[in-house]
Design a protein around this motif. Sequence first.
Motif, short mmCIF file in Angstrom:
data_model
loop_
_atom_site.label_atom_id
_atom_site.label_comp_id
_atom_site.label_asym_id
_atom_site.label_seq_id
_atom_site.Cartn_x
_atom_site.Cartn_y
_atom_site.Cartn_z
N VAL A 20 -12.23 -2.73 8.82
CA VAL A 20 -11.67 -2.47 10.15
C VAL A 20 -10.24 -3.01 10.25
CG1 VAL A 20 -11.83 -3.17 12.58
CG2 VAL A 20 -13.83 -2.27 11.42
N ILE A 21 -10.03 -4.22 9.77
CA ILE A 21 -8.69 -4.83 9.84
C ILE A 21 -7.69 -3.98 9.06
CG2 ILE A 21 -7.30 -6.84 9.19
CD1 ILE A 21 -9.14 -7.31 11.59
N THR A 22 -8.04 -3.60 7.83
CA THR A 22 -7.09 -2.87 7.00
C THR A 22 -6.88 -1.43 7.49
OG1 THR A 22 -8.84 -2.28 5.42
CG2 THR A 22 -7.53 -4.25 4.95
N ILE A 23 -7.91 -0.81 8.05
CA ILE A 23 -7.74 0.58 8.50
C ILE A 23 -6.97 0.62 9.82
CG2 ILE A 23 -9.86 0.98 9.82
CD1 ILE A 23 -8.15 3.36 7.36
N ILE A 24 -7.10 -0.38 10.65
CA ILE A 24 -6.30 -0.42 11.88
C ILE A 24 -4.82 -0.59 11.52
CG2 ILE A 24 -5.77 -1.82 13.92
CD1 ILE A 24 -8.80 -2.13 14.31
N GLU A 25 -4.54 -1.45 10.53
CA GLU A 25 -3.15 -1.60 10.07
C GLU A 25 -2.63 -0.28 9.54
OE1 GLU A 25 -0.32 -1.92 6.77
OE2 GLU A 25 -2.47 -1.71 6.44
N ARG A 26 -3.43 0.40 8.76
CA ARG A 26 -3.02 1.69 8.20
C ARG A 26 -2.84 2.74 9.31
NH1 ARG A 26 -6.28 4.63 3.31
NH2 ARG A 26 -4.70 6.13 2.75
N GLN A 27 -3.74 2.72 10.27
CA GLN A 27 -3.67 3.68 11.38
C GLN A 27 -2.38 3.50 12.18
OE1 GLN A 27 -5.13 6.39 11.88
NE2 GLN A 27 -6.43 6.45 13.67
N VAL A 28 -1.99 2.26 12.40
CA VAL A 28 -0.76 1.98 13.15
C VAL A 28 0.44 2.60 12.43
CG1 VAL A 28 0.85 0.14 13.81
CG2 VAL A 28 -1.59 -0.08 14.34
N PHE A 29 0.56 2.38 11.13
CA PHE A 29 1.70 2.91 10.39
C PHE A 29 1.64 4.43 10.25
CE2 PHE A 29 2.00 -1.53 8.94
CZ PHE A 29 3.28 -1.78 9.39
N ASP A 30 0.43 5.01 10.20
CA ASP A 30 0.32 6.46 10.18
C ASP A 30 0.74 7.05 11.53
OD1 ASP A 30 -0.43 6.64 7.55
OD2 ASP A 30 -2.58 6.73 7.97
N VAL A 142 3.80 1.85 -1.86
CA VAL A 142 3.14 1.23 -0.70
C VAL A 142 1.92 2.05 -0.30
CG1 VAL A 142 3.42 0.59 1.73
CG2 VAL A 142 5.29 0.19 0.12
N GLU A 143 2.07 3.37 -0.24
CA GLU A 143 0.95 4.24 0.15
C GLU A 143 -0.18 4.21 -0.88
OE1 GLU A 143 0.48 5.54 2.98
OE2 GLU A 143 2.45 5.62 3.90
N ILE A 144 0.19 4.17 -2.17
CA ILE A 144 -0.82 4.09 -3.23
C ILE A 144 -1.57 2.76 -3.15
CG2 ILE A 144 -1.08 3.88 -5.74
CD1 ILE A 144 1.23 5.96 -5.93
N THR A 145 -0.85 1.69 -2.84
CA THR A 145 -1.50 0.38 -2.68
C THR A 145 -2.47 0.40 -1.50
OG1 THR A 145 0.47 -0.69 -3.59
CG2 THR A 145 -1.07 -2.08 -2.36
N HIS A 146 -2.06 1.00 -0.39
CA HIS A 146 -2.97 1.13 0.76
C HIS A 146 -4.26 1.84 0.34
CE1 HIS A 146 0.25 0.36 3.88
NE2 HIS A 146 -0.77 -0.33 4.34
N SER A 147 -4.11 2.96 -0.34
CA SER A 147 -5.27 3.75 -0.75
C SER A 147 -6.12 3.00 -1.77
CB SER A 147 -4.83 5.10 -1.33
OG SER A 147 -4.23 5.88 -0.33
N GLY A 148 -5.48 2.27 -2.67
CA GLY A 148 -6.22 1.49 -3.65
C GLY A 148 -7.06 0.39 -3.01
N VAL A 149 -6.48 -0.28 -2.02
CA VAL A 149 -7.23 -1.31 -1.28
C VAL A 149 -8.42 -0.68 -0.56
CG1 VAL A 149 -7.08 -2.90 0.69
CG2 VAL A 149 -5.29 -2.90 -1.06
#
Length: 196
Positions: A20-30, A142-149
Amino acid sequence: MGSCSCTRRHFLLSICFLQVITIIERQVFDFLGYMWAPILVNFFHILFIIFGFYGAYHFRVKYIITYLIWNFLWIGWNTFLICFYLNVGQLNRESDLLSLGTGSASWFEANGYGCKATYSTAADDSLRPERVEGCLLDYPLVEITHSGVQCALALLGILGAILISCIFLDEDDRFDFMNGDAKSPQHTVVHPIEAY
């Protein structure tokens, strides 16, 4: 339900919390980059994380299995994103595929640490910069790192969901007095006896 099941339960709850924490961070930047396809998929991921959290917290195996199945799809989506940002095959990160034709791009393309973006003065209303220089990290990395995490957390979520499902698979949400199928002819409904 011994301490082993409690430990497995806490493991899955912790993974759900990290997701939840990481996807909310990703959602904000998307949202900042107007990346509409990832925004939609991230929203569904948040819903399924809630299913997993609820299932683990309240011992509901059906919710955990739903979360488990979604995580396989989530790994597929993030693998696609990794391939997209690496320009694998016919995929091209410069295309409008993820922005659904709006002309926008990853927020990190122009706003990453140290990036200096130059925009076109033409009246094409493109949200994408013409040239970007000085970035500490290129936005595909950065995007690949997000997806890898996200893939790593999904794998841990799958592991936790399987471990919990094995424990609770025999349990059901219904009360079954005679330990049989409610639709079978041998199943008798028990009624209270009234006193006269």
